[in-house]
Design an enzyme around this catalytic site. Structure first.
Site: not given
Ligand code: GRF
Length: 193
Positions: A21, A94, A96-97, A111, A113
């Site tokens: 992402n 990963m 939590i803030l 965020n 999800h």
């Molecule tokens: C994604 O599926 C996102 O929705 C979740 O964690 C994953 C992160 O993937 N929060 P990447 O590190 O961006 O490849």
């Protein structure tokens, strides 16, 4: 927050791992029509593969181990101030803030999800979705507030689950839509401010 008036918003992306992402957000930020520029990447994991994307695009990145979460958050807030960051995008971060962090930052935090929130908050989403024999899943971009995966929803996209799907194939399908969904949600969110 000042309205986006043609000037790109200084953005920080927080990651912990793969960073696909982040990669898509970097590509998006380089487009003329993009409302954001990515000035900073933060990770809690020095091994995060996503850091290579920051390096390639010469984006400054910093790593904080969160052994002492409040100390790491303090240091991050300091960096955000120095870089004049006005938007945080969490992308597979990963940690939590804390509420204190969210309040002190005082600008929006988004965020992404991998589920159709409010269903399947938290971790191991795909495993739980498949176990419950859901026919649909997807991804959600939402604002971060003090409760996990519970802030205002900005945008969602669904994917159909086939009988043949497993965790890996579902993850792949969802990641693919996320790479378009996150940029789109950011544009919508900022144009509505
Ligand atoms: C994604 O599926 C996102 O929705 C979740 O964690 C994953 C992160 O993937 N929060 P990447 O590190 O961006 O490849």
């Amino acid at each position: 927050m000042e309205k986006f008036l043609g000037k790109k918003i200084s953005t920080a992306v927080f990651i912990s791992g793969r960073g696909s992402n982040l990669k898509s957000l970097i590509n998006f930020s380089k487009k003329k029509k993009s409302p954001i520029k990515i000035d900073l990447v933060i990770s809690n994991n020095p091994e995060a593969k996503g850091l290579t994307y920051a390096k390639k695009s010469k984006i400054k990145f910093f790593i904080y181990n969160f052994k002492d979460p409040s100390l790491s958050e303090k240091k991050i807030l300091n960096k955000l101030k120095i870089f004049q960051i006005k938007l945080i995008c969490l992308a597979g971060f990963m940690r939590i803030l804390s509420v204190k962090f969210i309040k002190k930052f005082n600008y929006p935090i988004l965020n992404i999800h991998p589920s159709l929130l409010p269903k399947y908050k938290g971790i191991h989403t795909h495993i739980r979705v498949l176990k419950n024999k859901e026919k649909l899943s997807g991804s959600t971009v939402h604002l971060v507030n003090s409760k996990l995966d519970s802030g205002k929803i900005i945008l969602q996209k669904k994917v159909r689950i086939l009988n043949s799907d497993n965790v890996k194939s579902l993850e792949k399908k969802i990641l693919k839509i996320e790479h378009k969904l996150y940029p789109k949600a950011i544009s919508i969110f900022l144009s509505n401010l």
